[in-house]
Scaffold this active site. Structure first.
Site, short mmCIF file in Angstrom:
data_model
loop_
_atom_site.label_atom_id
_atom_site.label_comp_id
_atom_site.label_asym_id
_atom_site.label_seq_id
_atom_site.Cartn_x
_atom_site.Cartn_y
_atom_site.Cartn_z
NE ARG A 132 -30.07 -6.00 -34.14
CZ ARG A 132 -31.02 -5.42 -34.90
NH1 ARG A 132 -31.58 -4.29 -34.50
NH2 ARG A 132 -31.41 -5.98 -36.02
CD GLU A 145 -34.52 -6.11 -28.42
OE1 GLU A 145 -33.98 -5.05 -28.08
OE2 GLU A 145 -35.20 -6.24 -29.45
CG HIS A 147 -36.51 -3.74 -31.55
ND1 HIS A 147 -35.55 -4.73 -31.45
CD2 HIS A 147 -36.24 -3.10 -32.72
CE1 HIS A 147 -34.75 -4.68 -32.51
NE2 HIS A 147 -35.16 -3.70 -33.30
C1 DGY Z 1 -33.93 -4.31 -38.12
O1 DGY Z 1 -34.52 -4.38 -39.19
O2 DGY Z 1 -32.79 -4.73 -37.97
C2 DGY Z 1 -34.61 -3.66 -37.01
O3 DGY Z 1 -34.02 -3.82 -35.79
C3 DGY Z 1 -36.08 -4.00 -36.96
O4 DGY Z 1 -36.66 -2.75 -36.87
#
Ligand code: DGY
Length: 323
Positions: free
Chosen positions: A242, A271, A289
């Site tokens: 994150r 983001e 991402h």
């Molecule tokens: C999640 O599933 O938490 C991811 O960040 C998406 O790929």
């Protein structure tokens, strides 16, 4: 009996949308436009089940809306820091996520970032596309060798372990990690991994630091200016977890001043807005991402949401309940 009504907040793979249509009275987001707070509030008032994803702010403002109909939040994604779990519990909402199915895919991206940052592949491609390649020469775009170096994982859950698997068995890397929850001896022995007693110890020893802890209040800016300053001068910071685990301004400063060698980032604070400072950092590999973005994985994530919903509507405990 009428089918439960379901609202899906973003476009999902068509294979999953077809299944949803067959089983539920579903409203899809064909145009894939992100929903506003009032739209999300209305979703909780008008549907039995809301299926958000990791970018929808399912916060207390949304969850405390009056006259709620929804009983379950079946989220698409493993991370759930976009959902206020305390507020969800207060409102008696069941919350599920989609773990496991994206582990390998996300570990692949962590390794992609690590290799790309070390071997300067983005810089090389930019040079080539700009028509600036002057040909092979012994000193051209020299990067850092990955094989045999030390990978330090901050957090050692499923995705970190899958990354360690690739790094250790594929690239002969030594694995060190810190995690408040100690994994089993079996896991530690599998990768010949060394537990560290603190994040700081990892930072001091690792050639590549890879972030694998969950997002949220407890890890906000864990990698602040001070901790980034503890990394080795030739080290790289990799983030496929994150964005706000890293103080992005502090990282940009370190990248510009070359107090670390580089970074590979798939996630960013705030983001999809990108801190413009990153654009001046040639030593940063930047991805939008993409951690779980393979066709197979995105379908598997959607099917996992369906499994959780199916359990819930058959009066069983959903396998991936987080609240
Ligand atoms: C999640 O599933 O938490 C991811 O960040 C998406 O790929």
């Amino acid at each position: 009996m009428s089918k439960p009504t379901v609202l899906v907040t973003r476009k999902w793979p068509s294979e999953v949308e077809e299944e949803l249509k067959a089983k539920y009275d579903v409203t899809l987001n064909e145009k894939d436009v992100p929903m506003s707070i009032p739209e999300l509030q209305a979703a909780f008032q008008n549907y039995d089940c809301v299926c958000p994803t990791v970018t929808d702010p399912i916060n207390a403002e949304v969850l405390s809306v009056e006259n709620k109909k929804a009983k379950i939040i079946a989220s698409f994604g493993v991370g759930f820091n976009h959902i206020d779990l305390d507020a969800a519990k207060k409102e008696n909402l069941v919350v599920t996520n989609t773990p496991e199915v994206l582990t390998d895919c996300t570990a692949d991206i962590a390794m992609t970032l690590l290799l790309s940052a070390a071997r300067r592949t983005s810089e090389g491609e930019r040079e080539l596309r700009a028509g600036k390649w002057a040909g092979w020469r012994p000193t051209h775009l020299r990067g850092t060798q990955v094989t045999g170096k030390t990978l330090g994982c901050i957090g050692f859950g499923r995705i970190a372990q899958a990354t360690a698997d690739r790094a250790h068995f594929g690239f002969g890397m030594k694995i060190i990690f810190s995690d408040p929850y100690m994994p089993s001896d079996e896991v530690i022995n599998k990768y010949n991994a060394t537990p560290c007693s603190s994040v700081e110890e990892v930072l001091e020893k690792a050639d590549f630091v890879s972030i694998h802890c969950p997002g949220g209040e407890s890890t906000y800016h864990l990698m602040n200016k001070e901790r980034i300053g503890m990394m080795k001068k030739g080290a790289y910071l990799i983030n496929s977890a994150r964005g706000d685990v890293i103080d992005n301004d502090a990282l940009i400063e370190a990248l510009k001043n070359k107090t670390i060698a580089g970074a590979g980032l798939d996630v960013f604070e705030g983001e999809p807005e990108l801190n413009p400072g990153f654009l001046d950092c040639e030593n940063a590999v930047l991805l939008p991402h993409l951690g779980s973005a393979s066709t197979e994985t995105r379908i598997a994530m959607g099917m996992r949401v369906l499994e959780n919903m199916e359990a819930y509507y058959s009066d069983k405990e959903p396998g991936d309940r987080v609240a």
